[in-house]
Write an enzyme that holds these catalytic residues in place. Structure first.
Site, PDB file in Angstrom:
ATOM      1  N   ASP A  86       0.846  -0.962   0.234  1.00 40.56           N
ATOM      2  CA  ASP A  86      -0.488  -0.239  -0.034  1.00 40.56           C
ATOM      3  C   ASP A  86       0.680   1.780  -0.003  1.00 40.56           C
ATOM      4  O   ASP A  86       1.883   1.236   0.497  1.00 40.56           O
ATOM      5  CB  ASP A  86      -1.018   0.130   0.772  1.00 40.56           C
ATOM      6  N   GLU A 181       0.067  -1.237   5.545  1.00 42.41           N
ATOM      7  CA  GLU A 181       0.824  -0.818   6.295  1.00 42.41           C
ATOM      8  C   GLU A 181       0.771   0.957   7.326  1.00 42.41           C
ATOM      9  O   GLU A 181       1.114   1.252   8.082  1.00 42.41           O
ATOM     10  CB  GLU A 181       2.237  -1.413   6.185  1.00 42.41           C
TER      11      GLU A 181
HETATM   12 ZN   LIG Z   1       6.876   2.159   3.810  1.00 46.21          ZN
END
Ligand SMILES: [Zn+2]
Length: 416
Positions: A86, A181
């Site tokens: 992401d 994340e």
């Molecule tokens: Zn990163």
């Protein structure tokens, strides 16, 4: 001599960054945005094509794969390489147009789609290291997404190398690509059993040679203030307003120290992040950060004391102090397994770089993984100016990161 295929690595990276994989902090779904799986599907296909085993993308968007051992040794620990697919919600990741600047000449680079976006050597000093080499930027309207598609590309390229160069002996190597994340959920649905690794490395770091084995330890804290309520028309000498006390507590906090805006390096801090309440009851929420658990405890004690001193001046009021554990410095786990960072340092050196051991004033997926039983320091990929339109990366840094993975795989085999 390890020769990473530069053209392939660049092509791979430029292709991955064009897939919009922005995560969403306001979503309760897993993954937080379905589009993250678009890249997952591509990686799934490519890993299969390379001949890895156990290639899988699950319903949450995690991609798992295994490079089988090619060594006769049976006692080699299983290591894992991890990066996130992401990109950060802070900056658009839609229609990313990566630009390859060959033989960077050292001049400022005006990005074509928005000429107010200028990458300057006077601001981004690390550009100096890449004069005469190739760098990649975005085009002005979006971030680049080197955070962390450089990690993805580097791991994929290293996997390709290991699969086609059987002379490099290694044990079982696991690969995992995670979603979300950037919104703090990168490990929320990870299947540690399926992963089945003993030690791990995230590829999610900056300058070439950097090795991060230390993160903040983090807690949350809430100060809940109970005032004394009365009908405001008849409240003389009775009503004590909790919101005003909350204001007084905040006013009493030190102004020149102990905050994110006044600290750096290894200093910790407390930071009020929200306040909400009514006259009867008000809550101030803080984040508390330090590199040691003892430091965190000291910050809590100090904050509690300051708040109590203020609240005690108001008759009839009370307060509660609540603390929540968020994550812990990975160093506490890594120190029990010193070979994990030591081998990474050797691998970086074998790639011809100087090791820069650094600590992160924040958390990483690695800090969570470390406490989930997978000690997991962070290795550089070269990414710079992350989460912004001026994000860029040097191609040679990515090549060195891929080389480091190959060396690291070999070192674990040698040492077993
Ligand atoms: Zn990163």
């Amino acid at each position: 001599m390890i020769e990473i295929n530069k053209e392939e690595l660049v092509e791979r990276f430029m292709r991955y960054v064009q897939v919009d994989t922005q995560s969403d902090p306001n979503s309760n779904a897993y993954p937080t945005t379905e589009k993250q799986k678009d890249l997952g599907k591509i990686l799934f296909e490519e890993l299969k094509q390379m001949g890895l085993s156990g290639v899988e993308m699950d319903e949450f968007g995690y991609v798992y794969a295994t490079i089988p051992s090619n060594s006769d040794k049976k006692n080699i620990p299983v290591i894992c390489f991890c990066s996130h697919v992401d990109t950060a919600p802070d900056c658009s990741g839609t229609n990313v147009k990566p630009l390859l600047h060959k033989n960077y000449d050292g001049n400022d680079i005006e990005l074509p789609d928005d000429n107010s976006q200028v990458l300057k050597r006077s601001v981004s000093a690390y550009l100096e290291n890449h004069i005469g080499a190739d760098i990649i930027t975005a085009s002005g309207n979006t971030l680049l997404g080197a955070d962390d598609k450089s990690g993805v590309a580097v791991i994929m390229q290293a996997a390709q190398y290991l699969m086609s160069n059987p002379s490099v002996k290694h044990g079982t190597i696991k690969i995992v690509f995670t979603p979300d994340e950037e919104v703090g959920k990168g490990t929320a649905k990870i299947d540690m059993k399926k992963l089945g690794a003993d030690f791990g490395y995230t590829l999610d770091g900056g300058e070439a040679g950097s090795l991060e084995d230390e993160t903040f330890s983090a807690d949350g804290a809430s100060i809940i203030i109970h005032g004394v309520i009365a009908h405001p028309g008849y409240a003389k000498d009775t009503l004590v307003n909790a919101i005003k006390i909350a204001g007084a507590v905040l006013e009493t906090l030190p102004k020149n120290e102990w905050s994110p805006e006044t600290t750096e390096k290894r200093q910790g801090f407390v930071h009020p992040v929200s306040i909400n309440g009514i006259a009867e009851k008000a809550t101030i929420s803080f984040i508390v950060r330090d590199f040691t658990t003892a430091g965190l405890t000291a910050h809590h004690e100090r904050l509690k004391k300051i708040a109590e001193a203020v609240v005690s001046k108001y008759k009839g009021t009370t307060m509660e102090y609540v603390q929540q554990e968020q994550y812990r410095n990975m160093k506490e786990v890594l120190d029990k397994n010193p070979q994990v960072a030591a081998y990474a340092a050797s691998a970086i050196e074998r790639s011809g770089l100087k090791v820069k051991t650094e600590s992160i004033r924040g958390g990483t997926d690695g800090s969570r993984l470390s406490y989930m039983g997978l000690p997991c320091p962070n290795i550089f990929t070269g990414m710079q100016n992350i989460h912004s339109k001026l994000e860029w990366i040097g191609v040679s840094d990515m090549m060195k990161a891929a080389e480091t993975i190959v060396h690291l795989s070999a070192i674990w085999e040698e040492k077993a």
